[in-house]
Design a protein around this motif. Structure first.
Motif, mmCIF file in Angstrom:
data_model
loop_
_atom_site.group_PDB
_atom_site.id
_atom_site.type_symbol
_atom_site.label_atom_id
_atom_site.label_comp_id
_atom_site.label_asym_id
_atom_site.label_seq_id
_atom_site.Cartn_x
_atom_site.Cartn_y
_atom_site.Cartn_z
ATOM 1 N N ILE A 32 0.852 -1.179 0.000
ATOM 2 C CA ILE A 32 0.000 0.000 0.000
ATOM 3 C C ILE A 32 0.897 1.241 0.000
ATOM 4 N N TYR A 33 0.631 2.141 -0.911
ATOM 5 C CA TYR A 33 1.442 3.362 -1.004
ATOM 6 C C TYR A 33 0.559 4.568 -0.760
ATOM 7 N N PRO A 34 0.258 4.893 0.473
ATOM 8 C CA PRO A 34 -0.680 6.004 0.714
ATOM 9 C C PRO A 34 -0.107 7.324 0.197
ATOM 10 N N GLN A 35 -0.981 8.078 -0.405
ATOM 11 C CA GLN A 35 -0.575 9.350 -0.978
ATOM 12 C C GLN A 35 -0.812 10.443 0.050
ATOM 13 N N SER A 36 -0.026 11.507 -0.038
ATOM 14 C CA SER A 36 -0.227 12.589 0.932
ATOM 15 C C SER A 36 -1.503 13.342 0.596
ATOM 16 N N ASP A 133 1.359 6.662 11.232
ATOM 17 C CA ASP A 133 1.273 7.951 10.561
ATOM 18 C C ASP A 133 2.640 8.637 10.547
ATOM 19 N N LEU A 134 3.315 8.593 11.692
ATOM 20 C CA LEU A 134 4.637 9.210 11.804
ATOM 21 C C LEU A 134 5.630 8.513 10.875
ATOM 22 N N PHE A 135 5.590 7.193 10.879
ATOM 23 C CA PHE A 135 6.511 6.432 10.030
ATOM 24 C C PHE A 135 6.234 6.715 8.557
ATOM 25 N N MET A 136 4.935 6.855 8.211
ATOM 26 C CA MET A 136 4.590 7.140 6.816
ATOM 27 C C MET A 136 5.091 8.523 6.423
ATOM 28 N N ALA A 137 5.003 9.465 7.357
ATOM 29 C CA ALA A 137 5.484 10.817 7.074
ATOM 30 C C ALA A 137 6.972 10.783 6.780
ATOM 31 N N ASN A 287 -6.249 6.133 -3.129
ATOM 32 C CA ASN A 287 -4.812 6.389 -3.084
ATOM 33 C C ASN A 287 -4.336 6.925 -1.736
ATOM 34 N N VAL A 288 -5.165 7.727 -1.092
ATOM 35 C CA VAL A 288 -4.709 8.310 0.171
ATOM 36 C C VAL A 288 -4.934 7.373 1.354
ATOM 37 N N CYS A 289 -5.718 6.320 1.132
ATOM 38 C CA CYS A 289 -6.129 5.497 2.279
ATOM 39 C C CYS A 289 -4.946 4.726 2.870
ATOM 40 N N PRO A 290 -4.698 4.893 4.151
ATOM 41 C CA PRO A 290 -3.566 4.184 4.764
ATOM 42 C C PRO A 290 -3.785 2.675 4.849
ATOM 43 N N THR A 291 -5.027 2.221 4.682
ATOM 44 C CA THR A 291 -5.247 0.773 4.763
ATOM 45 C C THR A 291 -5.609 0.181 3.405
ATOM 46 N N GLY A 292 -5.563 0.992 2.373
ATOM 47 C CA GLY A 292 -5.799 0.481 1.031
ATOM 48 C C GLY A 292 -7.248 0.130 0.726
ATOM 49 N N VAL A 293 -8.171 0.771 1.435
ATOM 50 C CA VAL A 293 -9.586 0.444 1.274
ATOM 51 C C VAL A 293 -10.211 1.321 0.189
ATOM 52 N N ASP A 294 -11.148 0.758 -0.556
ATOM 53 C CA ASP A 294 -11.976 1.577 -1.439
ATOM 54 C C ASP A 294 -13.290 1.818 -0.712
ATOM 55 N N ILE A 295 -13.431 3.006 -0.145
ATOM 56 C CA ILE A 295 -14.568 3.293 0.721
ATOM 57 C C ILE A 295 -15.878 3.280 -0.080
ATOM 58 N N ARG A 296 -15.782 3.386 -1.393
ATOM 59 C CA ARG A 296 -16.999 3.408 -2.208
ATOM 60 C C ARG A 296 -17.715 2.059 -2.194
#
Ligand code: SF4
Ligand code: SF4
Lengths: 491, 293
Positions: A32-36, A133-137, A287-296
């Motif tokens: 998972i590559y969360p986008q900022s 979150d900190l590690f992702m930053a 793309n921004v989701c930290p858990t890779g979910v498609d909320i739709r």
């Protein structure tokens, strides 16, 4: 050999279109590559991160004056001395029920938060979320945003890539190490321990604890991330059982968003007067989701409800000049009301929130009341087991007891000891010269003192009598008393 | 691993699209989902850990021995190491017990607590088998909680008794015996003497004829050691017969037995086995049980 096997895999007969998201339990982890993202919820998350981590890392250094004989650290778990200090509160091991009460309070507050706003704990406050979150930053800072990271991971190894990765893992390990280091500071005088740690004079326990926590922080926040929430954490399961139709969830408004399509397609549909949704299928929310979910796809266990997809979607809506809130915090009840065309209702005050709030106030109040009225002296008595009674040469009868006196005040106190309940009894304390009926004992600050006392009577007691006796200690300065009951036994 | 299921009837589940293991139980098939990879790693890590453990620590039983492991760790040495650590930790405090006098120890609450704690353990290890867990005594073994002392109940006397024992074979130990009078006195005289002794603590009325006769027997034979007043003599270890406290029993049969056959209980000389500091701790412990003088 491999060809037919590969074929079986690739084209399962009669297999419907399978989405990997539907079978998460035994799947290999997808990268998972969360986008900022920028926005309201992202800002709230930063603030929460700074405040909570700030408290965690710096609290051990906060000082609190308790006088010369007690540690001056505001929050301290002193295992050797068996004390727990929390600002003005000092807890002895036998008062561990305060900690149990605190845990009960914490659970109830979690339930209340959930009843009001869903998984706010998961999205904003949980250590797993905050550290991830900190590690992702850090990851974004070193390796760039989503696109660059994907590109780099697919590219062959170059000096550049290796140095970036090394730097990232080094920084992660440093943060992890600092996390473990801060933890041990809660168990000893922080400034002293920092000095000892730096000069390799701290105990092995300290180093091992730091090593273990460095490892867990690095692995959980750097590598496991959302898998902790999906596979390991019990809270999502409990939360699912606790929630109701009025709790807020991050929700994609299906009716408003669908049918989705590219900007162009949607514009065309609108022009033709056909129904068109607001979702332009830009995938920003995914793309921004930290858990890779498609909320739709609706409410999912993996979604920690951090609200980042709301920020992402709102930004998109702003750009295409549609109203914000295609993805938003919404309750199930409101979704139904919306489907029926009714006005949305927010019902924060309802049976379960009232109940939780009442329980929290009740338990919190009770704890506070007992804490405020907690006695700062105590007495316990234990009767000798062998011999139970002693006959002396002048014919008098004696029972011996061990008394434990407790002084929870942070200064010396003197107590007079006395006994009642046995006719003609005299009390003498072993180790101080006295035979008088009461005796004065001094106990150091925040200490207990164990003494042996002898209760002797010359009166004739019934054979086999067992008389209830009461020991009393009374502060010679203030007159405050504590009592303990036992028995006086005759042959 | 990935080819395990393919050797069987490679069936694919229609609903999930996942291959099954090929096993079937009444129409139910098991999906062949792979484990999460990190799980597998954890599993391998555990195996690796176990193998390292076997190599490092005692692990496998052999016919007459066991594999000792390269670290050479064993629980006996570990305990001994911990005991040594403990002694080192206590060195400063036992030092103070060793140098302070018995009186000083009893005056200082801190040293007293220390001595009583050490004394309690030493008492349970060495003395309790005869004197009982709390020094309550038993037939032939004195109760150490009362104020009736055969050889004296001051700190110094208790320390001396502990160090050299009673009839222990130690030259400095207490020696006196209760002499057997079976060959010297007639049965009637012994019976009279017993009645007299019992009358001293009110067990027999003083005006009984046998008591009068017994008084004469006592004066002629017993008073030498027990004194004219029968209050005993700590120099000789002769018992105070007036206080109602009995070492062997106050019933007539027992007293007759005592006079006839004599008594000579033994207490070991603990100075041969325990360190002087431990004996000091024991002395203070016994002295503070309640009867110390
Ligand atoms: S699922 Fe568990 S670990 Fe994850 S954020 Fe929620 S409480 Fe934290
Ligand atoms: S779906 Fe949205 S709210 Fe849920 S975890 Fe992903 S970004 Fe957060």
């Amino acid at each position: 050999m491999t060809a037919p096997a590969a074929k079986t895999h690739a084209t399962p007969p009669a297999a419907p279109d399978i989405d990997a998201d539907d079978v998460p339990l035994y799947a290999a982890r997808r990268a998972i590559y969360p986008q900022s993202v920028h926005g309201t919820f992202r800002r709230i998350k930063w603030i929460v991160l700074i405040v909570t981590l700030g408290i965690y890392y710096f609290l051990p250094f906060v000082r609190w004056d308790r006088g010369p004989d007690a540690p001056n650290q505001a929050v301290l778990i002193d295992f050797p001395a068996r004390r727990f200090y929390f600002f003005f509160i000092e807890i002895w091991p036998q008062e561990f029920y305060y900690v149990a009460g605190l845990l009960i309070l914490a659970a109830l507050i979690l339930f209340l938060m959930n009843a009001v706003a869903g998984r706010v704990w998961c999205g904003y406050l949980c250590p797993q979320t905050v550290w991830t979150d900190l590690f992702m930053a850090v990851e974004r800072l070193i390796e760039g945003d989503r696109r660059e990271r994907i590109a780099a991971d697919n590219a062959p190894w170059t000096i550049d890539k290796i140095s970036h990765k090394t730097l990232k893992h080094t920084l992660w390990l440093l943060i992890a190490w600092w996390t473990g280091g801060a933890w041990v500071l809660y168990f000893d005088d922080a400034p002293t321990l920092v000095r000892e740690l730096a000069t390799f004079q701290a105990s092995a326990t300290a180093y091992i604890s730091i090593a273990v926590l460095t490892f867990t922080t690095y692995v959980l926040a750097g590598h496991m991330r959302e898998q902790v929430c999906t596979y390991m954490c019990p809270w999502p399961r409990i939360q699912a059982a606790l929630t109701d139709e009025y709790a807020l969830n991050v929700t994609y408004l299906l009716d408003r968003g669908e049918p989705r399509g590219s900007l162009k397609k949607v514009a065309q549909l609108r022009a033709e007067g056909k129904p068109a949704g607001d979702c332009i299928d830009c995938n920003q929310c995914v793309n921004v989701c930290p858990t890779g979910v498609d909320i739709r796809k609706g409410l999912q266990l993996d979604c920690i409800q951090c609200g980042l997809c709301i920020d992402a979607c709102d930004n998109v809506m702003d750009k295409i000049h549609r109203p914000r809130g295609l993805i938003r915090y919404e309750s199930e009840a409101n979704l139904e009301a919306r489907a029926r065309g009714e006005a949305p209702v927010r019902r924060i005050v309802r049976m379960r929130t009232i109940l939780y709030a009442a329980l929290i106030c009740g338990i919190g109040g009770l704890m506070l009341a007992t804490l405020v009225n907690r006695s700062s002296e105590g007495l316990a008595a234990i009767h000798d087991r062998n011999p139970v009674f002693v006959r002396l040469s002048d014919g008098s009868l004696r029972n011996a007891y061990t008394l434990r006196l407790i002084n929870k005040k942070l200064y010396d106190r003197s107590f007079s000891v006395s006994v009642s309940g046995v006719p003609g009894a005299t009390l003498s304390v072993v180790g101080t010269d006295s035979g008088s009926e009461s005796d004065v004992l001094t106990i150091g600050p925040d200490q207990t003192r164990e003494v042996r006392v002898l209760v002797t009577t010359r009166d004739k007691l019934d054979a086999g009598a067992s008389l209830p006796v009461t020991f009393e200690i009374r502060d010679t300065a203030t007159g405050v008393a504590a009592r303990a009951n036992d028995h006086f036994i005759a042959p | 691993m990935s080819t395990a299921h393919e050797s069987h009837d490679a069936h694919v589940d229609a609903a999930s699209g996942t291959a099954t293991t090929g096993h079937e139980w009444d129409g139910i098939r098991e999906l062949n989902n792979p484990l999460p990879r990190w799980w597998l790693w954890t599993f391998y890590a555990c195996i690796f850990w176990a193998v390292c453990y076997w190599i490092a620590f005692p692990a496998w039983p052999l016919v007459s021995n066991y594999t000792t492991g390269v670290l050479g760790w064993n629980s006996r040495a570990a305990v001994q190491g911990q005991l040594a650590d403990l002694r080192a930790l206590r060195a400063t405090t036992s030092e103070r017990l060793a140098t302070a006098s018995l009186q000083e120890i009893e005056k200082s609450p801190e040293l007293l607590a220390l001595a009583r704690a050490e004394g309690r353990v030493a008492f349970a290890d060495n003395c309790a088998p005869c004197h009982g867990a709390g020094g309550g005594g038993a037939k032939g073994f004195p109760n150490l909680n009362d104020d009736d002392w055969l050889w004296g109940g001051t700190l110094a006397q208790i320390q001396e008794t502990l160090t050299h024992g009673i009839r222990s074979g130690d030259d400095l130990g207490h020696q006196g015996n209760m002499t057997p009078f079976g060959a010297v006195l007639s049965k009637a005289e012994i019976s009279d003497a017993a009645d007299f002794v019992r009358s001293l603590s009110g067990l027999v009325p003083a005006d009984t004829p046998s008591v009068q006769k017994g008084a004469a027997v006592f004066k002629a034979n017993c008073a030498v050691c027990h004194g004219e007043d029968a209050k005993g003599n700590q120099e000789l270890g002769s018992k105070n017969l007036t206080d109602g406290i009995w070492l062997y029993g106050g019933d007539k049969a027992t007293i007759v037995q005592t006079i006839t056959n004599g008594r000579g209980g033994v207490m070991p000389a603990w100075g041969e086995r325990l360190s002087p500091t431990t004996i000091k701790a024991l002395t203070v412990y016994v002295h503070t049980l309640g009867g110390g003088q």
